[in-house]
Design a protein around this motif. Structure first.
Motif, short mmCIF file in Angstrom:
data_model
loop_
_atom_site.label_atom_id
_atom_site.label_comp_id
_atom_site.label_asym_id
_atom_site.label_seq_id
_atom_site.Cartn_x
_atom_site.Cartn_y
_atom_site.Cartn_z
N CYS A 167 18.94 -22.03 -23.76
CA CYS A 167 18.45 -20.98 -23.08
C CYS A 167 18.92 -20.98 -21.52
CB CYS A 167 16.69 -21.16 -22.96
SG CYS A 167 16.32 -22.63 -22.50
N THR A 210 18.46 -18.46 -17.36
CA THR A 210 17.94 -17.46 -16.78
C THR A 210 18.55 -17.60 -15.40
OG1 THR A 210 15.95 -15.85 -16.38
CG2 THR A 210 15.77 -18.23 -16.28
N TRP A 211 18.24 -16.32 -14.63
CA TRP A 211 18.54 -16.44 -13.16
C TRP A 211 17.54 -16.80 -12.48
CZ3 TRP A 211 23.50 -15.00 -11.53
CH2 TRP A 211 24.14 -14.27 -12.57
N VAL A 222 21.47 -20.27 -11.34
CA VAL A 222 20.90 -19.97 -12.83
C VAL A 222 20.76 -21.57 -13.13
CG1 VAL A 222 22.27 -19.81 -14.84
CG2 VAL A 222 22.79 -18.33 -13.07
N VAL A 259 11.06 -19.27 -17.94
CA VAL A 259 10.63 -18.09 -17.14
C VAL A 259 10.63 -18.32 -15.74
CG1 VAL A 259 9.72 -16.86 -19.07
CG2 VAL A 259 8.03 -18.62 -17.76
N SER A 306 16.76 -6.65 -22.08
CA SER A 306 16.59 -6.51 -20.76
C SER A 306 16.50 -5.44 -19.89
CB SER A 306 17.44 -7.87 -20.04
OG SER A 306 17.21 -7.97 -18.87
N SER A 349 19.75 -15.22 -25.00
CA SER A 349 19.36 -14.96 -23.55
C SER A 349 19.89 -13.83 -23.11
CB SER A 349 19.41 -16.22 -22.63
OG SER A 349 18.77 -17.26 -23.06
N GLU A 390 19.77 -11.48 -19.38
CA GLU A 390 19.31 -11.40 -17.95
C GLU A 390 20.05 -10.62 -16.89
OE1 GLU A 390 16.09 -11.58 -17.31
OE2 GLU A 390 15.37 -12.77 -19.40
N CYS A 424 21.53 -9.99 -13.15
CA CYS A 424 21.49 -10.50 -12.11
C CYS A 424 20.48 -9.88 -11.07
CB CYS A 424 23.06 -10.76 -11.65
SG CYS A 424 23.22 -11.45 -9.93
N THR A 440 24.35 -14.16 -20.62
CA THR A 440 24.01 -14.32 -22.00
C THR A 440 24.25 -15.62 -22.48
OG1 THR A 440 26.27 -13.62 -22.59
CG2 THR A 440 24.67 -11.63 -22.22
N THR A 441 23.43 -15.80 -23.33
CA THR A 441 23.53 -17.29 -24.18
C THR A 441 23.64 -17.17 -25.61
OG1 THR A 441 21.30 -17.71 -24.23
CG2 THR A 441 22.64 -18.35 -22.29
#
Length: 402
Positions: free
Chosen positions: A14, A16-17, A27, A69, A266, A308, A310, A312, A320-321
């Motif tokens: 996972c 995220t920013w 990140v 999160v 998203s 994932s 999200e 920026c 992305t993942t």
């Protein structure tokens, strides 16, 4: 970072920013085998992550991060980790136990950061870790092995329970807060979707759907002008993006944007763009105002689910993942946005242009502006012609008096 796992060992699970001041965003990446959290810096010039992490936190053996999160402030984040082995009492001394919370498939912070929601499923042992970005201090919230599926809304950061509703859904699929943090939308693996009031935890509505439709993902609009709820809906073999009006909770339209079912959804921080990631590794980005695709990245994660997706916080870039291809940062081919300084330069330019235009007009204007004096005396009008003979006028008035 254009492809593959982030530098170092481990498989990306996972990411995220983390929003930071002056657009110096970070990140955070969760990894397994071995398990860790790593924080990378982001370079907007090269659209890439740093080659090596700026910070790293190693988990104990058997603990795998699953969901991250980040609080809207960017100062702390919560990680859902799965404990694959038996509970070790020694390593749990600093944990704050919260009994009966179960396996949480969905986590979400409200936009204003005052609410935190979880959506659970069936029995499993999990741990929630609230991490401080500055100090790496943390408090852990774990659960015993329990069964059931429960929706919870907490006040943040005191964790006072606003809503604790068991068996809301068969199993949670996705959830999202509205822009004003008043509503929470949640979807289930059985295809249903419900809306909750976050102030008192009361149910507001259940979204209507046809018998052959399954509502899977949900995101509220974020531009502040269009009160919409976007959902990915599977109608038979057709993946659709459907829009609900949140003032009436009625369906107002739908459009097919992907060929394969969506695995992630998203929306950008300013609400202008909606992104969908498919189960075969494609992503598409839609302009919300016109609901038209502005960017396609086909086979970005070839043959893999996007796990994932999200935006920026300040750039037209998505993170992305996937399990097979790791983490990728992609620059979007969408029209450039006006920067704040560009708007000020434009206004200044218009002001200077208006001054120059006025000066040129003044210098080349007619006598209405310059009032020139005639050089030829013959052109000067005779006052007697205008006023007449003053003496004759006086005689006329004297005759009348007589």
């Amino acid at each position: 970072m254009d492809g593959g796992d982030a530098p170092g060992q481990g498989t990306v699970t996972c990411a995220t920013w983390i929003r930071r001041p002056e657009n110096a965003h970070l990140v955070v990446v969760g990894k397994s085998r071995p398990s860790s959290l790593e924080i990378f810096s982001y370079d907007p010039i090269t659209t890439s992550l740093s080659a090596f992490p700026k910070a790293k936190y190693d988990f104990e053996e058997g603990v795998n991060p699953v969901i991250i999160v980040v609080h809207p402030s960017g100062d702390e984040f919560i990680v859902r980790v799965v404990w694959s082995g038996r509970q070790d009492k020694t390593c749990c001394k600093r944990k704050l136990l919260l009994q009966g919370i179960g396996l949480q498939k969905c986590l979400a912070f409200s936009i204003d950061g005052t609410r935190f929601a979880t959506g659970g499923v069936v029995s499993f042992l999990i741990i929630f870790i609230a991490m401080s970005l500055c100090t790496w201090n943390y408090s852990e919230i774990s659960s015993n092995i329990v069964s059931g599926w429960i929706s919870r809304i907490f006040e943040w950061p005191n964790m006072r329970i606003i809503l604790e509703e068991p068996r809301v859904h068969k199993s949670f699929r996705d959830m999202d807060f509205s822009l004003d943090s008043e509503f929470l939308a949640s979807t289930s693996t059985d295809g249903s979707a419900r809306i909750w009031n976050t102030n008192d935890g009361s149910p507001v509505a259940t979204l209507t759907r046809n018998s052959d439709e399954k509502i899977e993902l949900c995101r509220f609009s974020k531009d502040g002008t269009k009160p919409f709820l976007f959902c990915s809906v599977q109608r038979g073999n057709k993946p659709l993006t459907v829009v609900w009006d949140i003032s009436t909770w009625k369906k107002i339209g739908h459009k097919r944007l992907l060929r394969k079912p969506a695995s992630m959804m998203s929306i950008s921080l300013d609400g202008k763009y909606l992104a969908l990631g498919s189960k075969d590794g494609d992503i598409c980005v839609v302009e919300v105002k016109k609901m038209e695709v502005r960017h396609w990245s086909k086979r970005l994660h070839l043959g893999s689910d996007i796990t994932s997706l999200e935006f920026c916080p300040s750039e037209r870039v998505v993170l992305t993942t996937s399990k097979e291809w790791g983490i990728m940062v992609t620059k979007l081919t969408v029209p450039a946005d006006w920067k704040e300084w560009q708007i000020y330069v434009l206004l200044l330019g218009l002001f200077l242009a208006s001054i120059i235009a006025f000066y040129i007009f003044f210098e080349n204007s007619d006598s209405f502006w310059n009032f020139p004096v005639a050089k030829d005396p013959s052109l000067t009008p005779n006052m007697e012609t205008i006023l007449g003979d003053l003496k004759s006028d006086q005689n006329v008035w004297e005759a009348v008096d007589l």
